[in-house]
Design a protein around this motif. Structure first.
Motif, PDB file in Angstrom:
ATOM      1  N   UNK A   2       0.868  -1.184   0.000  1.00 49.59           N
ATOM      2  CA  UNK A   2       0.000   0.000   0.000  1.00 49.59           C
ATOM      3  C   UNK A   2       0.904   1.234   0.000  1.00 49.59           C
ATOM      4  N   UNK A   3       0.728   2.120  -1.000  1.00 49.89           N
ATOM      5  CA  UNK A   3       1.648   3.239  -1.188  1.00 49.89           C
ATOM      6  C   UNK A   3       0.944   4.584  -1.254  1.00 49.89           C
ATOM      7  N   UNK A   4       1.679   5.621  -0.850  1.00 45.94           N
ATOM      8  CA  UNK A   4       1.256   6.994  -1.092  1.00 45.94           C
ATOM      9  C   UNK A   4       2.494   7.852  -1.313  1.00 45.94           C
ATOM     10  N   UNK A   5       2.267   9.040  -1.855  1.00 47.54           N
ATOM     11  CA  UNK A   5       3.343   9.987  -2.152  1.00 47.54           C
ATOM     12  C   UNK A   5       3.151  11.182  -1.230  1.00 47.54           C
ATOM     13  N   UNK A   6       4.235  11.665  -0.628  1.00 52.70           N
ATOM     14  CA  UNK A   6       4.097  12.722   0.373  1.00 52.70           C
ATOM     15  C   UNK A   6       5.233  13.743   0.313  1.00 52.70           C
ATOM     16  N   UNK A   7       4.965  14.853   0.976  1.00 50.09           N
ATOM     17  CA  UNK A   7       5.970  15.860   1.307  1.00 50.09           C
ATOM     18  C   UNK A   7       5.956  15.931   2.831  1.00 50.09           C
ATOM     19  N   UNK A   8       7.133  15.852   3.428  1.00 53.13           N
ATOM     20  CA  UNK A   8       7.233  15.875   4.893  1.00 53.13           C
ATOM     21  C   UNK A   8       7.677  17.245   5.387  1.00 53.13           C
ATOM     22  N   UNK A   9       6.938  17.822   6.340  1.00 50.55           N
ATOM     23  CA  UNK A   9       7.443  19.044   6.969  1.00 50.55           C
ATOM     24  C   UNK A   9       8.652  18.701   7.834  1.00 50.55           C
ATOM     25  N   UNK A  10       9.555  19.652   8.031  1.00 48.71           N
ATOM     26  CA  UNK A  10      10.747  19.384   8.847  1.00 48.71           C
ATOM     27  C   UNK A  10      10.390  19.265  10.335  1.00 48.71           C
ATOM     28  N   UNK A  11      11.292  18.691  11.127  1.00 51.31           N
ATOM     29  CA  UNK A  11      11.022  18.500  12.558  1.00 51.31           C
ATOM     30  C   UNK A  11      10.610  19.771  13.294  1.00 51.31           C
ATOM     31  N   UNK A  12      11.190  20.931  12.925  1.00 49.58           N
ATOM     32  CA  UNK A  12      10.835  22.178  13.629  1.00 49.58           C
ATOM     33  C   UNK A  12       9.359  22.525  13.417  1.00 49.58           C
ATOM     34  N   UNK A  13       8.877  22.354  12.202  1.00 52.96           N
ATOM     35  CA  UNK A  13       7.472  22.656  11.901  1.00 52.96           C
ATOM     36  C   UNK A  13       6.552  21.667  12.616  1.00 52.96           C
ATOM     37  N   UNK A  14       6.952  20.409  12.651  1.00 57.87           N
ATOM     38  CA  UNK A  14       6.146  19.389  13.323  1.00 57.87           C
ATOM     39  C   UNK A  14       6.129  19.638  14.832  1.00 57.87           C
ATOM     40  N   UNK A  15       7.273  20.021  15.401  1.00 53.28           N
ATOM     41  CA  UNK A  15       7.338  20.303  16.841  1.00 53.28           C
ATOM     42  C   UNK A  15       6.452  21.487  17.203  1.00 53.28           C
ATOM     43  N   UNK A  16       6.445  22.520  16.358  1.00 49.26           N
ATOM     44  CA  UNK A  16       5.606  23.688  16.607  1.00 49.26           C
ATOM     45  C   UNK A  16       4.130  23.293  16.578  1.00 49.26           C
ATOM     46  N   UNK A  17       3.744  22.514  15.579  1.00 52.68           N
ATOM     47  CA  UNK A  17       2.361  22.049  15.489  1.00 52.68           C
ATOM     48  C   UNK A  17       2.014  21.149  16.668  1.00 52.68           C
ATOM     49  N   UNK A  18       2.924  20.268  17.046  1.00 53.67           N
ATOM     50  CA  UNK A  18       2.668  19.358  18.172  1.00 53.67           C
ATOM     51  C   UNK A  18       2.409  20.130  19.461  1.00 53.67           C
ATOM     52  N   UNK A  19       3.137  21.235  19.654  1.00 57.56           N
ATOM     53  CA  UNK A  19       2.917  22.060  20.851  1.00 57.56           C
ATOM     54  C   UNK A  19       1.506  22.647  20.844  1.00 57.56           C
ATOM     55  N   UNK A  20       1.024  23.037  19.673  1.00 56.72           N
ATOM     56  CA  UNK A  20      -0.341  23.568  19.566  1.00 56.72           C
ATOM     57  C   UNK A  20      -1.365  22.455  19.793  1.00 56.72           C
ATOM     58  N   UNK A  21      -1.141  21.313  19.171  1.00 53.55           N
ATOM     59  CA  UNK A  21      -2.077  20.185  19.306  1.00 53.55           C
ATOM     60  C   UNK A  21      -2.175  19.743  20.761  1.00 53.55           C
ATOM     61  N   UNK A  22      -1.076  19.799  21.497  1.00 58.43           N
ATOM     62  CA  UNK A  22      -1.077  19.389  22.903  1.00 58.43           C
ATOM     63  C   UNK A  22      -2.056  20.201  23.742  1.00 58.43           C
ATOM     64  N   UNK A  23      -2.415  21.402  23.282  1.00 57.22           N
ATOM     65  CA  UNK A  23      -3.353  22.261  24.017  1.00 57.22           C
ATOM     66  C   UNK A  23      -4.803  22.054  23.573  1.00 57.22           C
ATOM     67  N   UNK A  24      -5.038  21.197  22.590  1.00 56.52           N
ATOM     68  CA  UNK A  24      -6.392  20.975  22.095  1.00 56.52           C
ATOM     69  C   UNK A  24      -7.152  19.978  22.978  1.00 56.52           C
ATOM     70  N   UNK A  25      -8.460  20.027  22.887  1.00 55.92           N
ATOM     71  CA  UNK A  25      -9.309  19.110  23.655  1.00 55.92           C
ATOM     72  C   UNK A  25      -9.078  17.655  23.241  1.00 55.92           C
TER      73      UNK A  25
END
Length: 192
Positions: A2-25
């Motif tokens: 099973x395959x897909x094609x992607x673009x990965x954001x760099x770790x800094x962008x993912x870490x920033x988003x993860x910090x925001x997600x951690x505050x979500x319900x």
């Protein structure tokens, strides 16, 4: 496979988003033991095209089509497209509810890349989804396991989010392994 094609954001962008997600319900519900199926930051990606199940004997053809798409894309640009994760929303209902973050910046370049990838796969008579390409990054799949009002509150909270800019530098072919703990394996990559 099973395959897909992607673009990965760099770790800094993912870490920033993860910090925001951690505050979500949805994250608080996950911390309390509810299976909200938060996206593993190590697996964060923007799906450019979904191929589905592809016979391993056709893998060389898939890689050739993607390599040509990346080369064509690079040839028309002087720099990597700069993207940002920002805003967000949800789609689906009930069990299929998904919470996602939007993509900002040079999104049209990402759409061009998506068209090149999909047309290359079609030319090679390879499988490819035909859904309209809507760049996004899935944050969670809460389904109906949390109150819809909580999903709506999280969607509103994501509207004000704007992550750091980052250059999209490579196109990646990924193998997806389904199950209770989905796993993604990098198969091949091409510079953008």
């Amino acid at each position: 496979m099973r395959l897909f094609v992607a673009v990965h954001p760099p770790p800094e962008a993912v870490a920033d988003l993860s910090a925001r997600v951690a505050r979500l319900r949805v994250a608080r519900a996950a911390a309390a033991g509810t299976d909200t199926r938060l996206t593993d930051p190590a697996q964060a990606h923007l799906t450019v095209a979904f191929l589905g199940t592809v016979d391993t004997g056709r893998l060389v053809k898939v890689e050739s089509a993607l390599g040509l798409a990346a080369e064509t894309f690079r040839g028309g640009r002087s720099a990597h497209p700069v993207l940002r994760l920002g805003g967000g929303g949800s789609f689906g209902q009930g069990r299929s509810t998904v919470l996602w973050v939007d993509v900002r910046g040079e999104v049209e370049a990402l759409r061009v890349l998506g068209r090149l990838v999909r047309s290359g796969l079609r030319r090679g008579r390879l499988p490819c989804d035909e859904k309209p390409f809507t760049p996004h990054l899935t944050v969670a799949r809460p389904g109906d396991r949390i109150d819809p009002a909580d999903v709506a509150a999280d969607r509103e909270a994501l509207h004000g989010y704007l992550g750091p800019p980052w250059p999209a530098t490579e196109l990646v072919l990924v193998r997806s392994r389904q199950g209770p703990r989905p796993a993604y394996d990098r198969v091949a990559a091409w510079p953008l």
